[in-house]
Structure formats: structure tokens, C-alpha cells
Write a protein that holds these residues in place. Structure first.
Motif, PDB file in Angstrom:
ATOM      1  N   SER A  46      30.239 -33.187 -56.270  1.00 18.50           N
ATOM      2  CA  SER A  46      30.878 -34.622 -56.213  1.00 18.50           C
ATOM      3  C   SER A  46      32.383 -34.244 -55.567  1.00 18.50           C
ATOM      4  N   THR A  47      32.953 -33.385 -55.890  1.00 17.70           N
ATOM      5  CA  THR A  47      34.141 -33.126 -55.452  1.00 17.70           C
ATOM      6  C   THR A  47      34.236 -32.656 -54.076  1.00 17.70           C
ATOM      7  N   LEU A  48      33.487 -31.931 -53.740  1.00 17.61           N
ATOM      8  CA  LEU A  48      33.345 -31.377 -52.284  1.00 17.61           C
ATOM      9  C   LEU A  48      33.049 -32.692 -51.605  1.00 17.61           C
ATOM     10  N   GLY A  49      32.178 -33.514 -51.834  1.00 10.75           N
ATOM     11  CA  GLY A  49      31.824 -34.822 -51.205  1.00 10.75           C
ATOM     12  C   GLY A  49      33.148 -35.720 -51.134  1.00 10.75           C
ATOM     13  N   GLN A  50      33.948 -35.626 -52.207  1.00  6.30           N
ATOM     14  CA  GLN A  50      35.199 -36.427 -51.827  1.00  6.30           C
ATOM     15  C   GLN A  50      36.138 -35.785 -51.025  1.00  6.30           C
ATOM     16  N   PHE A  51      36.284 -34.398 -51.123  1.00  2.39           N
ATOM     17  CA  PHE A  51      37.137 -33.794 -49.996  1.00  2.39           C
ATOM     18  C   PHE A  51      36.527 -33.947 -48.475  1.00  2.39           C
ATOM     19  N   SER A  56      37.187 -36.687 -43.359  1.00  4.03           N
ATOM     20  CA  SER A  56      36.835 -37.647 -42.208  1.00  4.03           C
ATOM     21  C   SER A  56      37.792 -38.584 -42.109  1.00  4.03           C
ATOM     22  N   SER A  57      38.571 -39.018 -42.982  1.00  3.56           N
ATOM     23  CA  SER A  57      39.748 -40.005 -42.892  1.00  3.56           C
ATOM     24  C   SER A  57      40.723 -39.518 -42.044  1.00  3.56           C
ATOM     25  N   LEU A  58      41.335 -38.012 -42.278  1.00  3.74           N
ATOM     26  CA  LEU A  58      42.054 -37.375 -41.664  1.00  3.74           C
ATOM     27  C   LEU A  58      41.588 -37.219 -40.017  1.00  3.74           C
ATOM     28  N   LYS A  59      40.457 -36.944 -40.146  1.00  4.98           N
ATOM     29  CA  LYS A  59      39.891 -36.843 -38.477  1.00  4.98           C
ATOM     30  C   LYS A  59      40.001 -38.197 -37.613  1.00  4.98           C
ATOM     31  N   ALA A  60      39.737 -39.229 -38.571  1.00  2.54           N
ATOM     32  CA  ALA A  60      39.843 -40.669 -37.959  1.00  2.54           C
ATOM     33  C   ALA A  60      41.270 -40.950 -37.482  1.00  2.54           C
ATOM     34  N   ALA A  61      42.079 -40.548 -38.398  1.00  5.76           N
ATOM     35  CA  ALA A  61      43.595 -40.759 -38.040  1.00  5.76           C
ATOM     36  C   ALA A  61      44.153 -40.120 -36.918  1.00  5.76           C
ATOM     37  N   ILE A  62      43.688 -38.665 -36.589  1.00  2.42           N
ATOM     38  CA  ILE A  62      44.108 -37.949 -35.410  1.00  2.42           C
ATOM     39  C   ILE A  62      43.226 -38.605 -34.299  1.00  2.42           C
ATOM     40  N   ALA A 237      46.555 -39.921 -44.800  1.00  4.80           N
ATOM     41  CA  ALA A 237      45.357 -39.001 -44.735  1.00  4.80           C
ATOM     42  C   ALA A 237      45.677 -37.775 -45.081  1.00  4.80           C
ATOM     43  N   TYR A 238      46.665 -37.110 -44.326  1.00  6.65           N
ATOM     44  CA  TYR A 238      46.789 -35.846 -44.750  1.00  6.65           C
ATOM     45  C   TYR A 238      47.434 -35.477 -46.292  1.00  6.65           C
ATOM     46  N   ASN A 239      48.210 -36.449 -46.826  1.00  7.95           N
ATOM     47  CA  ASN A 239      48.874 -36.314 -47.690  1.00  7.95           C
ATOM     48  C   ASN A 239      47.780 -36.424 -48.969  1.00  7.95           C
ATOM     49  N   ASP A 240      47.132 -37.580 -48.941  1.00  8.66           N
ATOM     50  CA  ASP A 240      46.000 -37.688 -49.601  1.00  8.66           C
ATOM     51  C   ASP A 240      45.048 -36.511 -50.102  1.00  8.66           C
ATOM     52  N   LEU A 241      44.645 -35.777 -48.683  1.00  7.43           N
ATOM     53  CA  LEU A 241      43.698 -34.632 -48.728  1.00  7.43           C
ATOM     54  C   LEU A 241      44.676 -33.706 -49.373  1.00  7.43           C
ATOM     55  N   GLN A 242      45.776 -33.467 -49.224  1.00  9.13           N
ATOM     56  CA  GLN A 242      46.589 -32.369 -49.806  1.00  9.13           C
ATOM     57  C   GLN A 242      46.720 -32.537 -51.239  1.00  9.13           C
ATOM     58  N   SER A 256      39.274 -25.795 -69.197  1.00  8.26           N
ATOM     59  CA  SER A 256      39.251 -27.218 -69.334  1.00  8.26           C
ATOM     60  C   SER A 256      40.240 -27.910 -68.338  1.00  8.26           C
ATOM     61  N   THR A 257      41.340 -27.169 -68.120  1.00  6.99           N
ATOM     62  CA  THR A 257      42.442 -27.897 -67.138  1.00  6.99           C
ATOM     63  C   THR A 257      42.252 -26.924 -65.920  1.00  6.99           C
ATOM     64  N   ARG A 258      41.552 -26.186 -65.418  1.00 11.02           N
ATOM     65  CA  ARG A 258      41.530 -25.483 -64.115  1.00 11.02           C
ATOM     66  C   ARG A 258      40.830 -26.317 -63.198  1.00 11.02           C
ATOM     67  N   GLY A 259      41.224 -26.298 -61.987  1.00 13.67           N
ATOM     68  CA  GLY A 259      40.718 -27.003 -60.985  1.00 13.67           C
ATOM     69  C   GLY A 259      39.346 -26.818 -60.655  1.00 13.67           C
ATOM     70  N   ILE A 260      38.360 -27.489 -60.490  1.00 19.24           N
ATOM     71  CA  ILE A 260      36.981 -27.372 -60.409  1.00 19.24           C
ATOM     72  C   ILE A 260      36.790 -26.312 -58.941  1.00 19.24           C
ATOM     73  N   LEU A 261      37.702 -26.478 -57.859  1.00 15.58           N
ATOM     74  CA  LEU A 261      37.625 -25.681 -56.620  1.00 15.58           C
ATOM     75  C   LEU A 261      38.620 -24.345 -56.701  1.00 15.58           C
ATOM     76  N   ASN A 262      39.147 -24.359 -57.913  1.00 19.18           N
ATOM     77  CA  ASN A 262      40.044 -23.170 -57.914  1.00 19.18           C
ATOM     78  C   ASN A 262      39.240 -21.700 -57.429  1.00 19.18           C
ATOM     79  N   SER A 263      40.068 -21.153 -56.678  1.00 22.39           N
ATOM     80  CA  SER A 263      39.484 -19.755 -56.202  1.00 22.39           C
ATOM     81  C   SER A 263      38.435 -20.128 -54.928  1.00 22.39           C
ATOM     82  N   ASP A 264      38.166 -21.277 -54.752  1.00 20.20           N
ATOM     83  CA  ASP A 264      37.184 -21.437 -53.475  1.00 20.20           C
ATOM     84  C   ASP A 264      37.553 -21.099 -52.208  1.00 20.20           C
TER      85      ASP A 264
END
Length: 421
Positions: A46-51, A56-62, A237-242, A256-264
Motif C-alpha cells: 500500500s505504501t509503495l502504491g502511494q509512493f 506520477s504527480s511529480l512526473k505530470a508537473a515536470i 508535488a516534490y515536497n509532498d513526495l519528499q 512500532s514507530t519505524r517507517g515501513i520503508l526504512n532501509s529500503d
């Protein structure tokens, strides 16, 4: 010695259901761990899907900033838009012109009467002998009265050069002769076959709509900047992504507080590539070098200490040539024959870094679910075995208990008999 029963009402010695339940709690621990892994995998997907969505929004803005047609270096205004209008391309230059329209271009219109039904009228039009008329004019059949039909023929284009002639054809009459457009620009006479004129002013398409009672004015001038909203969209778009990336990769000793994509590593490498692309000097179309400033400041954008972008009013106001640069084609992150938008597309499509990461995680989830199904099947067998074993033990204890009771009764009877003797 008798074995004490835990359920005296039935004579059973063991609570089989309770024993099996407690044993299965232990056996189910691997299944609980698998469920936790599947849940984590679901969250990752789900998180990767949001990413992916934010990328995609950043690409559209570019892409918006890299589309020259979004930025007209010049704008056209007409003092009376009921008489004429104008569109510009990137070759237009500034100027003011007096426009007078004395005649609009019109198509030739004829009609042929005397038909008793629609089919007869269309048959005349489609007859091979009328091939020249058919190629020059469009046909419409009108019913004028009972059993009376008229074939109306209108030239497919305006102007005398597109006209056709039915003189001498039986029952044919002309309704509108073809005519060319007659107009003046700054007092110079022009004749054109169309009301859409593209070959008088460089970069200008002049659309004539009506005759003038008095001269009107066409003005071609520098357009107001349309870059700011699209720059704001890029920054957002970039700031939202960042921000999303920072939240999902947060490090912590507490799981429990570690990011799901930590060390990805894949996600981290994509963010580095995006930032490097934004820091790469801007170029023209095809990677051609630009004269003057070619970093983010040329867009009026700066990179802040927190890693986010911002449109800086001072920088933006200094970028006086930005509008014309964008209209001529400005490319972001061009390197190795690819711009940043193209590289983002490669990340998103099949085989790309991000899509491959999502595909891999979905495969992990599939494998975990397969292991869960196999383990569940195994646990069903284990529970059945435990239930059978302890039920058998319970039956054995019941028999031993019954034997003990019978033996005691026999001994008690023998003792009593001896006392009586």
C-alpha cells in the motif's frame, strides 16, 4: 489407587478440549508470526502504491513545465472579438495592426428541385455522372412539401477556388455564390479563400468573423507569465513526495514507530536520482545548452535546508526570460540522452525500479500466504491428532478408574466377610 476425575458428572478423567486448546496455542505461534509478516507486507504494498501515485504527480508537473504549448511567449487581443480573433505560435512577434473586413469568404450553395422522394435526390447526387459535384459539395435533402424534395449542395470549402457550377443542369438554381475574403491590414488589401488566414502575419492565425463598420485593432504583445502556477505545482508535488518519503523511512529502535520503508534501498536510490535530476543543469529541447543561468534559480526555485523546494519570489521576479524559455522548450534533468520525466516513467513501468519493487513485495506476500495455507492444513491435522490422543487417554483413565472402584468394592466385601466369621 483410584484416579480422580476432573469431570465427575461424566466419569471423564481429563478436560480434553481444554488441553488441546492450550497445546494448539503453542502450535499456532508460527501462524501468528506469518499473519504479522503478511500484514506488514500488505502495508508495504500500500505504501509503495502511494509512493508511485506521488511520483506520477511529480512526473505530470515536470511534463507541464516541459510542454512549450503551455506557455505562449506572446498573446493576441482584438478590440472587437465579434469581428475577428487570433491565435499565435512561438514565431509571433510583437506588433499592433489595424484590421478592416469588407467581405467574408463564403461557400457556393446550389439546389436541385423536382424530386418526389429522398432516395431519388440522393440517387442523382451519387450518380457517376455527378462525380465532380460529389467531390466538391456536401449534400442535404430537404422535404419542401408533400412528395416534393430538394437536394441542397454546399461546397466543402469557402472561396471561389472551391466553387462548383450547375449552370445548365435541369431544375438547378444557385442560392449563394462563392466568394473570397477581402480585408485590409494597416491599409493593405488582401484576398484569401478562407476566413482563417495563416499566411499574412508570421506566427498569427487571423480568424475573420464579420464585416467591420470601422477599423479594429489586433495587438500582439508579451503575455503575462503563466509559469508560476506550474512552478508551484512542481514544488508541491516534490515536497509532498519528499515528506511522504521521510515519514515512511523514519529510523527508530522501536519497530512500532519505524517507517515501513526504512532501509529500503530501492526507494532511497529513486529519491537520490530525483534530487540529482532536479540539480542537473536545465537544457533546451534535446539537451541543447542554455545561455545564462541554468540551475533551479533560473526557474525561480530554491532548495531549502530541510530538503524541500520553494518558489522564491525574488528569484522568480529576476527570471525575466523564463516565459519565453518555457515557450521555446525547457528540459529538466537531462542526462545521458534522457530527461527526468523519462527516467521517472522508467521507474513506474514494468521492469522499472519502483514497479519491480512492488512486484517483488507482491510475490513475497503470495509466498507467505502459501506458507500460511500449508501451515493451517498442518495444524488441522495436529489438532485432530491431539484430540484423538487425549480422548484415548481419557477413555483409558476412565477404565482404570472403573477398575479401581470395582477392586475396592471387592476388597471391602472380603474384609467384611472375614469380620463376620
Amino acid at each position: 489407587m483410584a484416579v480422580t476425575s476432573t469431570t465427575s458428572t461424566t466419569g471423564s478423567s481429563l478436560d480434553v478440549a481444554s488441553i488441546v486448546s492450550q497445546l494448539m496455542e503453542v502450535e499456532n505461534k508460527p501462524l501468528t508470526k506469518l499473519d504479522a509478516k503478511i500484514s506488514t507486507s500488505n502495508v508495504k504494498i500500500s505504501t509503495l502504491g502511494q509512493f508511485k501515485g506521488q511520483l506520477s504527480s511529480l512526473k505530470a508537473a515536470i511534463d507541464d513545465l516541459q510542454t512549450p504549448s503551455n506557455f505562449s511567449a506572446w498573446s493576441a487581443s482584438v478590440s472587437n472579438e465579434n469581428v475577428a480573433s487570433a491565435q499565435l505560435d512561438n514565431t509571433a512577434v510583437a506588433g499592433s495592426y489595424q484590421v478592416e473586413v469588407s467581405q467574408l469568404a463564403l461557400p457556393a450553395i446550389w439546389h436541385v428541385s423536382g424530386f418526389t422522394n429522398e432516395a431519388a435526390a440522393l440517387a442523382w447526387y451519387n450518380n457517376a455522372s455527378q462525380s465532380a459535384v460529389k467531390s466538391a459539395a456536401d449534400a442535404t435533402v430537404f422535404r419542401t412539401s408533400a412528395n416534393q424534395y430538394v437536394l441542397s449542395l454546399k461546397a466543402k470549402a469557402t472561396g471561389t477556388s472551391a466553387s462548383f457550377d450547375l449552370t445548365g443542369v435541369a431544375n438547378a438554381s444557385i442560392d449563394q455564390p462563392a466568394q473570397d475574403a477581402n480585408f485590409k491590414l494597416n491599409g493593405i488589401d488582401f484576398v484569401r479563400s478562407s476566413n482563417s488566414v495563416t499566411d499574412v502575419l508570421t506566427g498569427v492565425t487571423l480568424n475573420l468573423k464579420a464585416q467591420t463598420a470601422a477599423p479594429i485593432t489586433l495587438t500582439v504583445a508579451q503575455a503575462e507569465s503563466s509559469a508560476r502556477p506550474k512552478l508551484d505545482a512542481l514544488v508541491k508535488a516534490y515536497n509532498d513526495l519528499q515528506s511522504f518519503y521521510k515519514a515512511q523511512t523514519q529510523s527508530s529502535a522501536d519497530a512500532s514507530t519505524r517507517g515501513i520503508l526504512n532501509s529500503d534501498f530501492a526507494v532511497s536510490s529513486m529519491m537520490r536520482e530525483l534530487l540529482n535530476g532536479l540539480m542537473t543543469p536545465l537544457t533546451g529541447t534535446g539537451g541543447t545548452a542554455l545561455a545564462g543561468a541554468n540551475d533551479l534559480s533560473a526557474l525561480g526555485i530554491k532548495l531549502q535546508d530541510n530538503g524541500q523546494l520553494a518558489v522564491d519570489d525574488t528569484l522568480f521576479n529576476k527570471a525575466t526570460t523564463l516565459q519565453s524559455r518555457l515557450a521555446n522548450g525547457l528540459v529538466i534533468g537531462y542526462s545521458g540522452g534522457k530527461d527526468l520525466s523519462t527516467r521517472i516513467t522508467e521507474m513506474l513501468t514494468s521492469g522499472g525500479v519502483l514497479q519491480e519493487r512492488i512486484d517483488n513485495e507482491q510475490q513475497v506476500q503470495k509466498d507467505l500466504n502459501a506458507r500460511k495455507t500449508a501451515l493451517q492444513d498442518k495444524l488441522v491435522s495436529v489438532q485432530a491428532r491431539y484430540t484423538a490422543q487425549y480422548a484415548a487417554l481419557d477413555a483409558l483413565l476412565f477404565k482404570l478408574n472403573s477398575t479401581s472402584t470395582s477392586l475396592k468394592s471387592a476388597l471391602d466385601g472380603l474384609t467384611a466377610s472375614q469380620k463376620n466369621n
